[in-house]
Design an enzyme around this catalytic site. Structure first.
Site, PDB file in Angstrom:
ATOM      1  N   CYS A  38      -5.897   0.406   7.376  1.00 51.97           N
ATOM      2  CA  CYS A  38      -5.690   0.907   6.000  1.00 51.97           C
ATOM      3  C   CYS A  38      -6.849   1.821   5.599  1.00 51.97           C
ATOM      4  O   CYS A  38      -8.016   1.422   5.622  1.00 51.97           O
ATOM      5  CB  CYS A  38      -5.575  -0.264   5.035  1.00 51.97           C
ATOM      6  SG  CYS A  38      -5.335   0.239   3.316  1.00 51.97           S
ATOM      7  N   CYS A  82       0.852  -1.191   0.000  1.00 49.17           N
ATOM      8  CA  CYS A  82       0.000   0.000   0.000  1.00 49.17           C
ATOM      9  C   CYS A  82       0.893   1.248   0.000  1.00 49.17           C
ATOM     10  O   CYS A  82       2.024   1.221   0.486  1.00 49.17           O
ATOM     11  CB  CYS A  82      -0.906  -0.004   1.231  1.00 49.17           C
ATOM     12  SG  CYS A  82      -2.082   1.380   1.255  1.00 49.17           S
ATOM     13  N   ARG A  96       2.953   4.995   6.508  1.00 48.39           N
ATOM     14  CA  ARG A  96       3.363   4.336   7.758  1.00 48.39           C
ATOM     15  C   ARG A  96       3.918   2.929   7.535  1.00 48.39           C
ATOM     16  O   ARG A  96       4.220   2.229   8.496  1.00 48.39           O
ATOM     17  CB  ARG A  96       2.169   4.277   8.723  1.00 48.39           C
ATOM     18  CG  ARG A  96       1.642   5.645   9.118  1.00 48.39           C
ATOM     19  CD  ARG A  96       0.268   5.552   9.727  1.00 48.39           C
ATOM     20  NE  ARG A  96      -0.711   5.050   8.771  1.00 48.39           N
ATOM     21  CZ  ARG A  96      -1.996   4.805   9.048  1.00 48.39           C
ATOM     22  NH1 ARG A  96      -2.441   5.005  10.274  1.00 48.39           N
ATOM     23  NH2 ARG A  96      -2.824   4.369   8.121  1.00 48.39           N
ATOM     24  N   HIS A 142      -1.777  -3.823   5.355  1.00 47.73           N
ATOM     25  CA  HIS A 142      -1.410  -3.305   6.677  1.00 47.73           C
ATOM     26  C   HIS A 142      -2.656  -2.991   7.495  1.00 47.73           C
ATOM     27  O   HIS A 142      -3.758  -2.855   6.938  1.00 47.73           O
ATOM     28  CB  HIS A 142      -0.527  -2.063   6.543  1.00 47.73           C
ATOM     29  CG  HIS A 142      -1.225  -0.901   5.921  1.00 47.73           C
ATOM     30  ND1 HIS A 142      -1.811   0.095   6.662  1.00 47.73           N
ATOM     31  CD2 HIS A 142      -1.451  -0.582   4.622  1.00 47.73           C
ATOM     32  CE1 HIS A 142      -2.357   0.974   5.842  1.00 47.73           C
ATOM     33  NE2 HIS A 142      -2.158   0.589   4.599  1.00 47.73           N
ATOM     34  N   ASP A 171       0.535   3.758   1.783  1.00 51.89           N
ATOM     35  CA  ASP A 171       0.488   4.376   3.115  1.00 51.89           C
ATOM     36  C   ASP A 171       1.891   4.702   3.648  1.00 51.89           C
ATOM     37  O   ASP A 171       2.781   3.846   3.631  1.00 51.89           O
ATOM     38  CB  ASP A 171      -0.232   3.420   4.083  1.00 51.89           C
ATOM     39  CG  ASP A 171      -0.626   4.113   5.375  1.00 51.89           C
ATOM     40  OD1 ASP A 171       0.272   4.584   6.094  1.00 51.89           O
ATOM     41  OD2 ASP A 171      -1.833   4.182   5.662  1.00 51.89           O
TER      42      ASP A 171
END
Ligand code: CO
Length: 209
Positions: free
Chosen positions: A101, A42, A46, A98, A44
């Site tokens: 999400c 992803c 993080r 993750h 993302d």
């Protein structure tokens, strides 16, 4: 200091540190890459692909998009996959979702995200296919965690049916497919599906819908 300037500052420190540990590191990696992994994750911020796995430059070929999707019509993803499998001959392909999400959260809600809703349509299909199972989970956090695992399974399933993977397997070649979920709250990776390297294993372990 402006935020983006910190990136340059960090970069110079990092490059100097790498050279102090291994003076030939960059010269060596400049010549070629022989990654062991294709990582599909992803977007993302993080999810720190290199840091959470300790992968060094040259070890991991990476493709990222919103919700770690592996659409069989996505020319971008398929190009990355084809190059990784046919040219780089990567032994392992990892799909990594993750916790918490945003893409999965948005897909669970009403469609109101403009263009992004098109991108979320396959996640919405996964939700529909597993609606009873998901609705039986009362805790929203647990429900989202379950969807993270189902989404990863779904995407590994799609990969396992792509011509590039089937051709490689039919020639007795790698790669092995893996599905992971990274927990942002703990920094730990959970293996959702591991070591799928044949049509038989794919049929046993992965969804066919
Ligand atoms: Co995400």
């Amino acid at each position: 200091m402006e935020t983006f300037k910190k990136l340059f500052e960090h970069n110079r420190k990092w490059a100097a540190e790498m050279l102090s540990l291994d003076p030939d590191f960059f010269k060596r990696t400049e010549a070629s890459q022989e990654p062991h992994f294709l990582f599909i994750g992803c977007s993302d911020s993080r999810v720190p692909t290199d840091r959470m796995t300790g992968a060094l430059p040259g070890e991991m070929f990476v493709h990222r998009n919103i919700g770690n999707q592996c659409w069989s019509t996505d020319v971008n993803m398929l190009s990355v996959l084809t190059y990784a499998v046919n040219v780089l001959d990567v032994p392992h392909v990892i799909v990594c979702g993750h916790s918490n999400c945003g893409a999965l959260k948005a897909a669970m809600g009403p469609a109101s995200n403009g263009l992004v809703d098109h991108w979320l349509s396959d996640i919405r299909n996964t939700i529909r296919w597993h609606q009873d199972e998901l609705e039986a989970i009362a805790d929203p956090k647990e429900r989202l965690a379950k969807l993270s695992r189902l989404n990863v399974l779904q995407q590994v399933g799609i990969l396992s049916r792509t011509p590039v993977i089937r051709d490689a397997w039919s020639r007795g070649r790698r790669p092995m497919l893996h599905g992971w979920v990274y927990d942002i709250a703990t920094g730990l990776i959970e293996g959702v599906v591991e070591q799928v390297d044949s049509v038989k294993k794919a049929d046993e372990l992965l969804p066919n819908n």
